[in-house]
Design a protein around this motif. Structure first.
Motif, mmCIF file in Angstrom:
data_model
loop_
_atom_site.group_PDB
_atom_site.id
_atom_site.type_symbol
_atom_site.label_atom_id
_atom_site.label_comp_id
_atom_site.label_asym_id
_atom_site.label_seq_id
_atom_site.Cartn_x
_atom_site.Cartn_y
_atom_site.Cartn_z
ATOM 1 N N THR A 154 0.715 -1.066 -0.458
ATOM 2 C CA THR A 154 -0.141 -0.143 0.119
ATOM 3 C C THR A 154 0.740 1.073 -0.162
ATOM 4 O OG1 THR A 154 -1.467 0.857 1.187
ATOM 5 C CG2 THR A 154 0.205 0.440 2.026
ATOM 6 N N ASP A 155 0.230 2.306 -0.603
ATOM 7 C CA ASP A 155 0.717 3.804 -0.529
ATOM 8 C C ASP A 155 0.226 4.373 0.723
ATOM 9 O OD1 ASP A 155 2.671 3.240 -2.564
ATOM 10 O OD2 ASP A 155 1.565 4.536 -4.244
ATOM 11 N N ASP A 156 -0.921 4.386 1.124
ATOM 12 C CA ASP A 156 -1.229 4.552 2.622
ATOM 13 C C ASP A 156 -0.632 4.700 3.804
ATOM 14 O OD1 ASP A 156 -3.404 5.523 3.926
ATOM 15 O OD2 ASP A 156 -4.953 5.220 3.146
ATOM 16 N N PRO A 157 -0.443 5.251 4.319
ATOM 17 C CA PRO A 157 0.848 5.319 6.058
ATOM 18 C C PRO A 157 -0.776 4.615 6.700
ATOM 19 C CG PRO A 157 0.476 7.762 5.584
ATOM 20 C CD PRO A 157 0.550 6.697 3.619
ATOM 21 N N GLU A 158 -1.641 5.355 6.588
ATOM 22 C CA GLU A 158 -2.494 4.958 7.734
ATOM 23 C C GLU A 158 -3.108 3.684 7.316
ATOM 24 O OE1 GLU A 158 -5.950 7.308 8.614
ATOM 25 O OE2 GLU A 158 -4.336 8.870 8.276
ATOM 26 N N LEU A 159 -3.577 2.934 6.622
ATOM 27 C CA LEU A 159 -3.677 1.243 6.088
ATOM 28 C C LEU A 159 -2.327 0.655 6.660
ATOM 29 C CD1 LEU A 159 -5.486 1.264 3.484
ATOM 30 C CD2 LEU A 159 -6.466 0.580 5.046
ATOM 31 N N ALA A 160 -0.851 1.010 6.713
ATOM 32 C CA ALA A 160 -0.073 0.377 7.033
ATOM 33 C C ALA A 160 0.426 0.206 8.399
ATOM 34 C CB ALA A 160 1.069 0.538 5.910
ATOM 35 N N THR A 161 0.162 1.517 8.670
ATOM 36 C CA THR A 161 0.463 1.046 9.492
ATOM 37 C C THR A 161 -0.863 0.514 10.958
ATOM 38 O OG1 THR A 161 1.251 3.695 10.315
ATOM 39 C CG2 THR A 161 0.754 2.990 12.150
ATOM 40 N N ALA A 162 -1.901 0.375 10.684
ATOM 41 C CA ALA A 162 -3.202 -0.397 11.110
ATOM 42 C C ALA A 162 -2.937 -1.788 11.203
ATOM 43 C CB ALA A 162 -4.370 0.040 10.545
#
Length: 373
Positions: free
Chosen positions: A200-208
């Motif tokens: 993913t390129d979405d840092p919030e998704l990756a962190t979650a």
């Protein structure tokens, strides 16, 4: 000549290396068997290979789907549009989170989800569109990306079978807000165990996702739980083994493609005989499984078996016809293309260490069956 559909010798050439990896990890001073340095390097290798901002290794492709949906806050009252034909996790992942899987029919030839069917099912409750690549064909991701963007909903790309494939220059897994790969044995980058990866390129998704895979911990402060999470952690031994095998992946993918293209050429004139090959193309192909559509599917399967050729039926019933998911449908609902595919699809061997002679033997047998009076 006996050619099983699931070959028992996929990793025979790697046996010595695998045993050595087991020894090295087992006796290493840090005694780290999950989420260690090997996993971090494997994540970096996959991340860089597809140009993603982040990659998170998980316990399986199935759990990776669940973790991403959870990270997208999918839950009760939400709808997730999924293909009506495919593997159970497509429907199970949203259902386990309390959401409703909504089943879209497929294209009758390519067997990937039909974008028009998806568009017709979008409602105010739609939270995620979750297409899946199927067999050797990638879904129409440009169309599905447009639909998701116009509707203001998330797009989760199930690329479990398509790692290494590209469509319009974009790697499989990179069209959506996130993509998922699977490393189970028979996948294009399979291994002798379970495993999956989120890109993913979405840092919030990756962190979650990174927290959710490890019981809600952040990876820095052990026994501090930020969220209610899962156990979906990747194994150090398998990470090291995949890193060892990664340089050989392009060659194995190329061999699969050559076999698939040969089959398609050989079977091009069989449609009038009741055997239909996948649509011919190079772009958007992944060759995880090569599946025919045969009007006399069970007869073809028996014919091949009599000649020592294994085959496999994916999937004998559409997802909405499975008892587990019937509660998400109405009696009047129909999925004619998915129903037809379930009756006709038959996969034949395409693993990369098949010899040219073996591939010709398989193709000859299919052609002989189709052309018999």
């Amino acid at each position: 000549m006996t050619l099983p559909f699931f070959p028992p010798d996929l990793f025979d050439g790697d046996r010595a290396e695998l045993l050595d990896i087991v020894r090295r990890v087992g006796v290493a001073p840090e005694q780290k068997f999950i989420l260690g340095d090997h996993v971090a390097r494997f994540e970096a290798a996959i991340r860089d290979s597809v140009g993603a901002a982040d990659a998170i290794a998980c316990g399986s492709g199935t759990s990776a789907l669940t973790l991403v949906l959870r990270a997208m806050d999918v839950g009760a009252g939400d709808e997730v549009i999924v293909p009506a034909f495919g593997c159970a996790p497509l429907a199970a992942a949203p259902a386990l989170l309390g959401a409703t899987p909504v089943f879209a029919d497929i294209d009758p030839w390519s067997m990937v989800v039909d974008p028009e069917a998806v568009a017709s099912l979008v409602t105010s409750r739609t939270k995620v569109i979750m297409p899946a690549h199927m067999f050797s064909v990638m879904a129409d991701m440009p169309a599905l990306r447009r639909i998701a963007t116009a509707a203001g909903v998330r797009l989760l790309e199930d690329s479990a079978v398509a790692q290494g494939g590209t469509l319009a220059g974009t790697p499989a897994g990179r069209w959506g807000d996130a993509g998922v790969y699977s490393f189970v044995q028979v996948k294009t980058f399979g291994m002798p165990g379970e495993g999956g990866m989120v890109v993913t390129d979405d840092p919030e998704l990756a962190t979650a996702v990174r927290m959710l895979r490890n019981h809600g911990q952040d990876g820095k402060n052990r026994f501090l739980y930020h969220r209610v999470g899962y156990n979906s952690r990747f194994d150090e031994i398998m990470a090291a083994f995949q890193l060892y095998r990664f340089p050989g992946l392009p060659g194995r993918l190329a061999r699969r493609a050559r076999i698939g293209e040969y089959y398609t050429e050989r079977f091009a004139d069989l449609a009038g005989c009741g055997v239909l090959a996948p649509p011919p193309a190079k772009d958007g192909r992944c060759y995880y499984v090569y599946s025919l559509l045969a009007e006399r599917r069970d007869e073809l399967r028996a014919y091949l078996a009599a000649r020592g050729i294994g085959s496999h039926v994916y999937y004998p019933a559409p997802l909405p016809r499975q008892p587990a998911f019937a509660r998400f449908t109405k009696p009047s609902d129909t999925w004619p293309a998915a129903e037809l595919a379930a009756r006709r699809t038959l996969a034949i061997p395409i693993y990369p260490h098949l010899t040219d002679e073996q591939v010709e033997h398989i193709a000859d047998a299919v052609c002989e069956f189709a052309k018999e009076p």
